[in-house]
Design a protein around this motif. Structure first.
Motif, PDB file in Angstrom:
ATOM      1  N   LEU A  23      68.624  55.415  45.987  1.00 43.10           N
ATOM      2  CA  LEU A  23      69.482  55.005  47.191  1.00 43.10           C
ATOM      3  C   LEU A  23      70.893  55.101  46.855  1.00 43.10           C
ATOM      4  O   LEU A  23      71.277  54.110  45.991  1.00 43.10           O
ATOM      5  CB  LEU A  23      69.041  53.850  47.953  1.00 43.10           C
ATOM      6  N   THR A  25      74.287  53.835  47.882  1.00 47.49           N
ATOM      7  CA  THR A  25      74.589  52.687  48.917  1.00 47.49           C
ATOM      8  C   THR A  25      75.941  53.032  49.665  1.00 47.49           C
ATOM      9  O   THR A  25      76.397  52.464  50.428  1.00 47.49           O
ATOM     10  CB  THR A  25      74.434  51.245  48.369  1.00 47.49           C
ATOM     11  N   ALA A  28      74.918  56.237  51.918  1.00 53.41           N
ATOM     12  CA  ALA A  28      73.650  55.694  52.550  1.00 53.41           C
ATOM     13  C   ALA A  28      72.796  57.080  52.662  1.00 53.41           C
ATOM     14  O   ALA A  28      72.292  57.520  53.701  1.00 53.41           O
ATOM     15  CB  ALA A  28      74.113  55.466  54.089  1.00 53.41           C
ATOM     16  N   GLN A  29      72.369  57.555  51.553  1.00 52.83           N
ATOM     17  CA  GLN A  29      71.458  58.791  51.224  1.00 52.83           C
ATOM     18  C   GLN A  29      70.433  58.290  50.241  1.00 52.83           C
ATOM     19  O   GLN A  29      70.728  57.897  49.088  1.00 52.83           O
ATOM     20  CB  GLN A  29      72.254  60.055  51.162  1.00 52.83           C
ATOM     21  N   ARG A 296      71.358  45.713  53.149  1.00 51.90           N
ATOM     22  CA  ARG A 296      71.959  46.741  54.140  1.00 51.90           C
ATOM     23  C   ARG A 296      71.466  47.686  54.595  1.00 51.90           C
ATOM     24  O   ARG A 296      71.749  48.427  55.456  1.00 51.90           O
ATOM     25  CB  ARG A 296      73.249  47.003  53.518  1.00 51.90           C
ATOM     26  N   PHE A 297      70.157  47.906  53.841  1.00 52.95           N
ATOM     27  CA  PHE A 297      69.473  49.119  54.429  1.00 52.95           C
ATOM     28  C   PHE A 297      67.738  48.751  54.543  1.00 52.95           C
ATOM     29  O   PHE A 297      67.483  47.820  53.582  1.00 52.95           O
ATOM     30  CB  PHE A 297      69.432  50.304  53.303  1.00 52.95           C
ATOM     31  N   THR A 312      70.151  51.796  58.556  1.00 53.75           N
ATOM     32  CA  THR A 312      71.088  50.624  58.050  1.00 53.75           C
ATOM     33  C   THR A 312      71.040  49.596  58.508  1.00 53.75           C
ATOM     34  O   THR A 312      70.376  49.389  59.823  1.00 53.75           O
ATOM     35  CB  THR A 312      72.698  51.250  58.467  1.00 53.75           C
ATOM     36  N   CYS A 323      70.015  56.365  59.772  1.00 56.04           N
ATOM     37  CA  CYS A 323      71.028  56.977  59.173  1.00 56.04           C
ATOM     38  C   CYS A 323      70.629  58.351  58.247  1.00 56.04           C
ATOM     39  O   CYS A 323      71.348  59.177  57.890  1.00 56.04           O
ATOM     40  CB  CYS A 323      71.821  56.261  58.184  1.00 56.04           C
ATOM     41  N   GLN A 324      69.182  58.470  58.045  1.00 53.10           N
ATOM     42  CA  GLN A 324      68.648  59.277  57.429  1.00 53.10           C
ATOM     43  C   GLN A 324      67.127  59.735  57.865  1.00 53.10           C
ATOM     44  O   GLN A 324      66.537  58.691  57.583  1.00 53.10           O
ATOM     45  CB  GLN A 324      68.844  59.272  55.909  1.00 53.10           C
TER      46      GLN A 324
END
Length: 338
Positions: A23, A25, A28-29, A296-297, A312, A323-324
């Motif tokens: 990940l 950060t 965000a992927q 955060r995820f 997120t 977000c993905q």
């Protein structure tokens, strides 16, 4: 920053075992998961220092295996495989160097020692009894075995509607301390503790509920305080609640729903749970999910649709936003951030 993720899977279709991804950060992927360890049905895993402990299967044999992690390599140091089904949960006790497993089909708790040379020695086995009113509760089905904040073992049994506490000797022997009998048919699956060490949250798979429990650090006994639904009141189709997680500050509890195919977000207010969000997992049968180390995820694995979804997380409100989605992951059933 790049965080490492390991995924446990079933290997009934196309999966080859344990997968590894990163990940990022900053972007965000999540990277496309790649095969790390080829092993049959590694449905749950945990990592301690540089040792990965996983549920494992080899033909008619089931049990656990230990792998040494070093320089991007994975070396099998030992396995403990015996005739019959493999466990569904594995946990590590660093203080005692003990490994605890829950065997759903054998109705059994096993305790192993992880020796200095990373081999495994069986220390104790306990078979639980009893049953419940639902068709899935034809007998005991141990689903979770992990430590309490004060170093006892808590055992969650979906089949007989109990949460049991055991003392653990230095030699890895178990001695029963206390049993909480839940509402009949609750079907308890997993449990998490709050930072105060005396509040626990119990997810009921068969009832699609989450319960607030008070844990007595003196006696090792649990007491029920509250039970709330993890699905909307108007949902009438089948659902099974699965994984449960809690934020490090203890303010938010998260549960996955298999059937409703959602994550339920609860806020802890004055010691009680309040539902604040339901959101789709963009896939079918979200068996497991995890908060990343930054919190955060959140990353969830959808078993039946062979994909994972990243969200997120607002650390102040606890709310999530996708977000993905459509991260390719075959038969994902366990999500673990190293």
């Amino acid at each position: 920053m790049k965080e490492q993720i390991y995924f446990g899977t079933y290997t009934k279709k196309t999966s080859q075992g344990i997968y590894h991804a990163f990940l990022d950060t900053d972007t965000a992927q999540v990277s496309t998961p790649q095969v790390a360890i080829t092993v049959e049905n590694p449905t749950y895993l945990t990592i301690t220092d540089q040792t990965l402990l996983t549920v494992a299967k080899e033909g008619p044999l089931g049990g656990i295996a230990a792998y040494e992690l070093a320089d991007d390599s994975y070396v099998l140091t030992d396995d403990a495989l015996v005739a019959g089904p493999n466990p569904c949960y594995v946990a590590f006790d660093k203080k005692r160097s003990l490994v605890y497993t829950a065997n759903y089909h054998k109705r059994q708790i096993d305790v192993y020692r992880l020796n200095n040379d990373k081999t495994l020695t069986l220390c104790d086995s306990v078979v639980q009894t009893g049953y419940g009113p639902r068709k899935e509760q034809d007998g005991s089905h141990v689903h979770y075995t992990d430590l309490t904040p004060d170093g006892r073992l808590v055992v969650v049994d979906l089949g007989n509607d109990t949460v049991s506490t055991y003392d653990i000797s230095a030699e890895g022997k178990l001695a029963p301390v206390s049993i909480l009998k839940t509402k009949a048919g609750l079907g308890p699956r997993h449990l998490v503790f709050a930072p105060d060490k005396k509040t626990a949250y119990l997810v009921g798979e068969l009832s699609s509920t989450v319960s607030v429990l008070d844990y007595d650090l003196t006696t090792g006994a649990f007491h029920l305080l509250q039970t709330v639904s993890t699905i909307p009141d108007d949902w009438t189709e089948h659902n099974g609640a699965a994984a449960i997680r809690i934020s490090n500050d203890g303010r938010f509890v998260y549960v996955s729903n298999r059937g409703h195919n959602s994550l339920a977000v609860f806020e802890v207010l004055d010691g009680e749970l309040k539902l604040i969000q339901h959101l789709t997992t963009h896939g079918d049968f979200p068996r497991d999910f995890a908060l990343d180390p930054t919190e955060r995820f959140i990353l969830v694995a959808n078993q039946n649709t062979d994909n994972a979804t990243l969200y997120t997380r607002d650390q102040e409100t606890g709310l999530l936003a996708c977000c993905q989605k459509d991260i390719p992951l075959p038969e994902g059933v366990c999500v673990y951030f190293k």
